[in-house]
Enzyme design. Sequence first.
Site, PDB file in Angstrom:
ATOM      1  CB  CYS A   1      -0.911   0.021   1.229  1.00  0.00           C
ATOM      2  SG  CYS A   1      -2.012  -1.374   1.327  1.00  0.00           S
TER       3      CYS A   1
HETATM    4  C1  BEZ Z   1       0.661  -4.803   1.833  1.00  0.00           C
HETATM    5  O1  BEZ Z   1       0.196  -3.675   1.626  1.00  0.00           O
HETATM    6  O2  BEZ Z   1       1.838  -5.027   1.690  1.00  0.00           O
HETATM    7  C2  BEZ Z   1      -0.250  -5.938   2.217  1.00  0.00           C
HETATM    8  C3  BEZ Z   1      -1.366  -5.705   2.991  1.00  0.00           C
HETATM    9  C4  BEZ Z   1      -2.179  -6.769   3.345  1.00  0.00           C
HETATM   10  C5  BEZ Z   1      -1.869  -8.059   2.924  1.00  0.00           C
HETATM   11  C6  BEZ Z   1      -0.759  -8.262   2.122  1.00  0.00           C
HETATM   12  C7  BEZ Z   1       0.064  -7.206   1.774  1.00  0.00           C
END
Ligand code: BEZ
Length: 224
Positions: A48
């Site tokens: 994110c």
């Molecule tokens: C991420 O943003 O890296 C992420 C968030 C939730 C699950 C897997 C990855």
Amino acid sequence: MSPKALNIGDPFPNFEAQTNLGKIDFYDWMADSWAILFSHPADFTPVCTTELARVAQLIPEFQKRGIKPIALSCDTAESHNAWIEDIKSYGKLASFDYPIIADDKRELAVKLNMLDKDELNAAGIPLTCRAVFVIDDKKKLRLSILYPATTGRNFDEILRVVDSLKLTQTKSVATPADWQPGGQCMVLPTVQAVDVPQLFPNGVQTIQVPSGKSYLRITAQPQN
Ligand code: BEZ
């Protein structure tokens, strides 16, 4: 029962929400622009962070196309403001100028059918998937894509789709596989042969195919 998923062409529902930039009414915030709403599982997560930084770097590209980006993540506005410092640092950004909706109660995630049943947080609650909604100036849904939490989005592709949406809504063409702005386009199947010379004064090439049907008609990208 989960709410019905939105289809292309559906009115995109209005909502009020808290963001890092204060409370918004979505339609008022959009005003006469198009919008891209893209959702995130949680603050302070690696993928994110890369996505929000990338969108901030692409703000001039969104502005050129008359589209306002707005993110959503399932944490509070206070958390978003703290996270934005990390996003700015990661993306080498002087400022971060678009809103992140604070959906800490997951109300919008449920309303817009954005939960990913396969990705659970530590408490076993489904995470929000990476949804992308492109909404036009009439507040109509023009595109939706759902990615799992583990796959970051390609925002160059999303800009490419927006370019296609804007071109094809006014010209009688569709864009072929891997089209890029300025590339050749396909004449819409609904265009009658008799109308081709007037609609496409620069010419149309019809590709011959074994069926003998004349539906593969290629033309230069019409100018706006
Ligand atoms: C991420 O943003 O890296 C992420 C968030 C939730 C699950 C897997 C990855």
